[in-house]
Design a protein around this motif. Structure first.
Motif, PDB file in Angstrom:
ATOM      1  N   ARG A   9      39.223  27.361  -1.261  1.00 60.41           N
ATOM      2  CA  ARG A   9      40.580  26.799  -1.059  1.00 60.41           C
ATOM      3  C   ARG A   9      41.268  26.447  -2.360  1.00 60.41           C
ATOM      4  NH1 ARG A   9      41.542  23.101   4.106  1.00 60.41           N
ATOM      5  NH2 ARG A   9      40.458  24.394   5.599  1.00 60.41           N
ATOM      6  N   GLU A  10      40.459  26.051  -3.352  1.00 61.75           N
ATOM      7  CA  GLU A  10      41.020  25.650  -4.644  1.00 61.75           C
ATOM      8  C   GLU A  10      41.272  26.854  -5.549  1.00 61.75           C
ATOM      9  OE1 GLU A  10      41.459  22.138  -5.926  1.00 61.75           O
ATOM     10  OE2 GLU A  10      41.625  21.918  -3.768  1.00 61.75           O
ATOM     11  N   GLY A  11      40.911  28.046  -5.063  1.00 63.99           N
ATOM     12  CA  GLY A  11      41.163  29.279  -5.813  1.00 63.99           C
ATOM     13  C   GLY A  11      40.273  29.431  -7.028  1.00 63.99           C
ATOM     14  N   LEU A  12      39.019  28.974  -6.918  1.00 65.84           N
ATOM     15  CA  LEU A  12      38.125  29.006  -8.084  1.00 65.84           C
ATOM     16  C   LEU A  12      37.421  30.349  -8.262  1.00 65.84           C
ATOM     17  CD1 LEU A  12      36.570  25.408  -7.836  1.00 65.84           C
ATOM     18  CD2 LEU A  12      38.568  26.174  -9.128  1.00 65.84           C
ATOM     19  N   SER A  13      37.682  31.303  -7.387  1.00 67.34           N
ATOM     20  CA  SER A  13      37.144  32.668  -7.505  1.00 67.34           C
ATOM     21  C   SER A  13      35.627  32.685  -7.661  1.00 67.34           C
ATOM     22  CB  SER A  13      37.774  33.384  -8.706  1.00 67.34           C
ATOM     23  OG  SER A  13      39.161  33.257  -8.686  1.00 67.34           O
ATOM     24  N   GLY A  14      34.940  31.799  -6.985  1.00 68.31           N
ATOM     25  CA  GLY A  14      33.473  31.799  -7.036  1.00 68.31           C
ATOM     26  C   GLY A  14      32.892  31.153  -8.275  1.00 68.31           C
ATOM     27  N   ASP A  15      33.744  30.597  -9.161  1.00 73.29           N
ATOM     28  CA  ASP A  15      33.258  29.973 -10.392  1.00 73.29           C
ATOM     29  C   ASP A  15      33.381  28.457 -10.285  1.00 73.29           C
ATOM     30  OD1 ASP A  15      32.805  32.458 -11.610  1.00 73.29           O
ATOM     31  OD2 ASP A  15      34.890  32.566 -12.279  1.00 73.29           O
ATOM     32  N   TYR A  16      32.286  27.816  -9.981  1.00 75.06           N
ATOM     33  CA  TYR A  16      32.317  26.353  -9.877  1.00 75.06           C
ATOM     34  C   TYR A  16      30.908  25.808 -10.095  1.00 75.06           C
ATOM     35  CZ  TYR A  16      30.513  27.122  -5.104  1.00 75.06           C
ATOM     36  OH  TYR A  16      29.767  27.512  -4.031  1.00 75.06           O
ATOM     37  N   ARG A  17      30.828  24.513 -10.352  1.00 71.55           N
ATOM     38  CA  ARG A  17      29.527  23.846 -10.490  1.00 71.55           C
ATOM     39  C   ARG A  17      29.405  22.820  -9.384  1.00 71.55           C
ATOM     40  NH1 ARG A  17      28.362  22.413 -16.366  1.00 71.55           N
ATOM     41  NH2 ARG A  17      27.982  24.648 -16.385  1.00 71.55           N
ATOM     42  N   ALA A  18      28.226  22.786  -8.751  1.00 74.89           N
ATOM     43  CA  ALA A  18      27.939  21.812  -7.701  1.00 74.89           C
ATOM     44  C   ALA A  18      26.785  20.943  -8.189  1.00 74.89           C
ATOM     45  CB  ALA A  18      27.577  22.531  -6.406  1.00 74.89           C
ATOM     46  N   VAL A  19      27.025  19.631  -8.300  1.00 75.89           N
ATOM     47  CA  VAL A  19      26.064  18.737  -8.959  1.00 75.89           C
ATOM     48  C   VAL A  19      25.783  17.496  -8.124  1.00 75.89           C
ATOM     49  CG1 VAL A  19      25.669  17.281 -11.010  1.00 75.89           C
ATOM     50  CG2 VAL A  19      27.007  19.387 -11.228  1.00 75.89           C
ATOM     51  N   PHE A  20      24.507  17.173  -7.990  1.00 73.15           N
ATOM     52  CA  PHE A  20      24.104  15.858  -7.478  1.00 73.15           C
ATOM     53  C   PHE A  20      23.548  15.055  -8.647  1.00 73.15           C
ATOM     54  CE2 PHE A  20      23.268  18.083  -3.327  1.00 73.15           C
ATOM     55  CZ  PHE A  20      23.968  17.225  -2.493  1.00 73.15           C
ATOM     56  N   ASN A  21      24.149  13.952  -9.003  1.00 76.97           N
ATOM     57  CA  ASN A  21      23.512  13.016  -9.928  1.00 76.97           C
ATOM     58  C   ASN A  21      22.601  12.136  -9.073  1.00 76.97           C
ATOM     59  OD1 ASN A  21      24.977  13.934 -12.162  1.00 76.97           O
ATOM     60  ND2 ASN A  21      26.707  12.612 -11.658  1.00 76.97           N
ATOM     61  N   THR A  22      21.327  12.097  -9.422  1.00 78.24           N
ATOM     62  CA  THR A  22      20.377  11.325  -8.610  1.00 78.24           C
ATOM     63  C   THR A  22      19.697  10.276  -9.476  1.00 78.24           C
ATOM     64  OG1 THR A  22      20.018  13.239  -7.172  1.00 78.24           O
ATOM     65  CG2 THR A  22      18.380  11.488  -7.068  1.00 78.24           C
ATOM     66  N   GLY A  23      19.966   9.010  -9.185  1.00 79.14           N
ATOM     67  CA  GLY A  23      19.409   7.897  -9.942  1.00 79.14           C
ATOM     68  C   GLY A  23      20.360   7.438 -11.030  1.00 79.14           C
ATOM     69  N   ALA A  24      20.331   6.131 -11.297  1.00 79.89           N
ATOM     70  CA  ALA A  24      21.239   5.544 -12.284  1.00 79.89           C
ATOM     71  C   ALA A  24      21.078   6.198 -13.654  1.00 79.89           C
ATOM     72  CB  ALA A  24      21.011   4.037 -12.373  1.00 79.89           C
ATOM     73  N   GLY A  25      19.832   6.556 -14.000  1.00 82.08           N
ATOM     74  CA  GLY A  25      19.565   7.163 -15.306  1.00 82.08           C
ATOM     75  C   GLY A  25      20.199   8.537 -15.458  1.00 82.08           C
ATOM     76  N   ALA A  26      20.528   9.156 -14.336  1.00 81.96           N
ATOM     77  CA  ALA A  26      21.183  10.477 -14.364  1.00 81.96           C
ATOM     78  C   ALA A  26      22.671  10.356 -14.086  1.00 81.96           C
ATOM     79  CB  ALA A  26      20.522  11.404 -13.350  1.00 81.96           C
ATOM     80  N   GLY A  27      23.177   9.108 -14.071  1.00 84.04           N
ATOM     81  CA  GLY A  27      24.623   8.923 -13.928  1.00 84.04           C
ATOM     82  C   GLY A  27      25.097   8.618 -12.519  1.00 84.04           C
ATOM     83  N   GLN A  28      24.160   8.424 -11.562  1.00 79.41           N
ATOM     84  CA  GLN A  28      24.627   8.096 -10.209  1.00 79.41           C
ATOM     85  C   GLN A  28      25.144   6.658 -10.177  1.00 79.41           C
ATOM     86  OE1 GLN A  28      21.759   8.558  -6.989  1.00 79.41           O
ATOM     87  NE2 GLN A  28      23.334   8.264  -5.420  1.00 79.41           N
ATOM     88  N   THR A  29      26.368   6.498  -9.727  1.00 80.97           N
ATOM     89  CA  THR A  29      26.982   5.160  -9.666  1.00 80.97           C
ATOM     90  C   THR A  29      27.308   4.751  -8.231  1.00 80.97           C
ATOM     91  OG1 THR A  29      29.197   6.097 -10.007  1.00 80.97           O
ATOM     92  CG2 THR A  29      28.013   5.353 -11.978  1.00 80.97           C
ATOM     93  N   VAL A  30      27.423   5.723  -7.333  1.00 78.17           N
ATOM     94  CA  VAL A  30      27.673   5.416  -5.921  1.00 78.17           C
ATOM     95  C   VAL A  30      26.467   5.916  -5.142  1.00 78.17           C
ATOM     96  CG1 VAL A  30      29.178   5.788  -3.926  1.00 78.17           C
ATOM     97  CG2 VAL A  30      30.190   5.634  -6.218  1.00 78.17           C
ATOM     98  N   PHE A  31      25.822   4.997  -4.393  1.00 77.95           N
ATOM     99  CA  PHE A  31      24.543   5.341  -3.774  1.00 77.95           C
ATOM    100  C   PHE A  31      24.715   5.736  -2.309  1.00 77.95           C
ATOM    101  CE2 PHE A  31      23.651   3.647  -7.805  1.00 77.95           C
ATOM    102  CZ  PHE A  31      22.535   4.360  -8.220  1.00 77.95           C
TER     103      PHE A  31
END
Ligand code: AMP
Ligand code: ZN
Length: 119
Positions: A80-102
């Motif tokens: 829908r955003e027109g990214l033509s298949g080029d995107y990154r999908a990321v889960f930050n898991t744990g505070a040490g990896a940058g997760q701020t909303v649990f």
């Protein structure tokens, strides 16, 4: 399976409930996608499960098909955003990896060149 509880004080549960405003991009049966408040790329959308899980591992062990739905939603968002298949999908898991909303959330980023490794 018994549906997990909705923690009252969870920001993303409150977005699912409509109690906190968000710019919704896609509202599916088991997932909701909305724009990140502090975007790190021209497209930066968060995909979340409607039910509360603390992180991706918790979601994977309790609801594997829900985890698959997250990635299918990410692909729909990218389309829908027109990214033509080029995107990154990321889960930050744990505070040490940058997760701020649990509440598990998949970042979908695109619309600019994405460096690797991400840092
Ligand atoms: P993480 O640091 O991986 O836990 O990601 C949490 C993300 O939620 C961050 O990218 C924040 O910018 C984003 N965020 C926090 N509050 C909100 C909100 N009310 N609406 C949309 N995005 C938010
Ligand atoms: Zn939650």
């Amino acid at each position: 399976m018994v549906a997990p509880e909705t923690p009252r004080d969870c920001l993303f549960c409150r977005i699912v409930a409509g109690d906190v405003p968000a710019e919704i991009v896609l509202a599916g049966e088991s997932t909701v996608a909305f724009r990140d408040l502090n975007p790190q790329a021209p497209t930066h959308v968060l995909v979340i499960p409607r039910h509360h899980y603390d992180n991706a591992a918790d979601l994977a062990s309790h609801d594997p098909s829900g985890l698959a739905d997250m990635f299918a939603t990410a692909a729909q968002v990218a389309e829908r955003e027109g990214l033509s298949g080029d995107y990154r999908a990321v889960f930050n898991t744990g505070a040490g990896a940058g997760q701020t909303v649990f509440h598990a959330h998949l970042h979908v980023l695109g619309g600019r060149p994405l460096r690797w490794p991400p840092g």
